[in-house]
Design an enzyme around this catalytic site. Structure first.
Site, PDB file in Angstrom:
ATOM      1  N   SER A  92     -22.319 -22.269   1.005  1.00 50.07           N
ATOM      2  CA  SER A  92     -23.402 -21.329   1.308  1.00 50.07           C
ATOM      3  C   SER A  92     -23.493 -20.159   0.340  1.00 50.07           C
ATOM      4  O   SER A  92     -24.478 -19.432   0.351  1.00 50.07           O
ATOM      5  CB  SER A  92     -23.259 -20.791   2.738  1.00 50.07           C
ATOM      6  OG  SER A  92     -22.138 -19.934   2.832  1.00 50.07           O
ATOM      7  N   LYS A 129     -20.594 -13.790   3.398  1.00 53.59           N
ATOM      8  CA  LYS A 129     -22.038 -13.719   3.179  1.00 53.59           C
ATOM      9  C   LYS A 129     -22.372 -12.365   2.555  1.00 53.59           C
ATOM     10  O   LYS A 129     -21.555 -11.449   2.548  1.00 53.59           O
ATOM     11  CB  LYS A 129     -22.823 -13.840   4.505  1.00 53.59           C
ATOM     12  CG  LYS A 129     -22.637 -15.145   5.253  1.00 53.59           C
ATOM     13  CD  LYS A 129     -23.349 -16.289   4.591  1.00 53.59           C
ATOM     14  CE  LYS A 129     -23.259 -17.565   5.389  1.00 53.59           C
ATOM     15  NZ  LYS A 129     -21.982 -18.267   5.271  1.00 53.59           N
TER      16      LYS A 129
END
Length: 172
Positions: A92, A129
């Site tokens: 990701s 993230k």
């Protein structure tokens, strides 16, 4: 006659040992003995730093001259007491240069701000993230178009473990 203890004139004169200074006794787990000995004898994790630079464009001749040594801890760690490493898993964050199995250097002493890449626990699940605030809302934004941002809701339990300060690539 007294037994035990220091005797005047006994032992090696101070500062004449291997390290040229007073030493102390430290207790460490036996399993770490060789690693600590290597660390001390090599004065940390210092590796050669060559004086020539490497062209990122047209190749040029380098040299074999070692200009100095490089201590990776000094380059990668701002505050050892608040820094840890963790291995990345998943894809990701590939557009931010974080690939599976990369080692992330994370500093828990840096205040996480908008745009920082962070290691964060959301409802007990750890993830890495980009912290993103937009229109008063907080998101955890992946760096891969195959994934959607994670909106942080009021009912979410969130704990930022730290800001990613470096990525160590594994040899592939």
């Amino acid at each position: 006659m007294a037994r035990g203890g220091a005797r005047a004139g006994a032992g090696r004169p101070k500062g004449t040992g291997k390290y040229g200074e007073k030493t102390i006794t430290v207790r460490i787990p036996a399993s770490m003995g060789d690693a600590v000995k290597d660390f001390v004898e090599n004065q940390g994790w210092q590796i050669p730093l060559y004086s020539s630079k490497v062209a990122a464009g047209t190749p040029c001749w380098g040299d074999d001259h070692v200009g100095d040594t490089l201590n990776l801890s000094e380059c990668l760690v701002r505050d050892p007491a608040k820094t840890f490493c963790v291995q990345a898993h998943g894809d990701s964050m590939v557009n931010a240069g974080i690939e599976p199995d990369d080692i992330l250097v994370v500093d828990g002493g840096i205040e996480a701000k908008n745009g920082h890449i962070v290691v964060v626990a959301v409802d007990g699940d750890l993830t890495v993230k980009r912290l993103w605030k937009e229109k008063g809302r907080l998101f955890l934004k992946p760096e891969n178009d195959n994934y959607q941002p994670i909106p942080i809701q009021e009912n979410n339990s969130i704990h930022v473990w730290g800001v990613v300060t470096s990525v160590i690539k594994r040899a592939r």
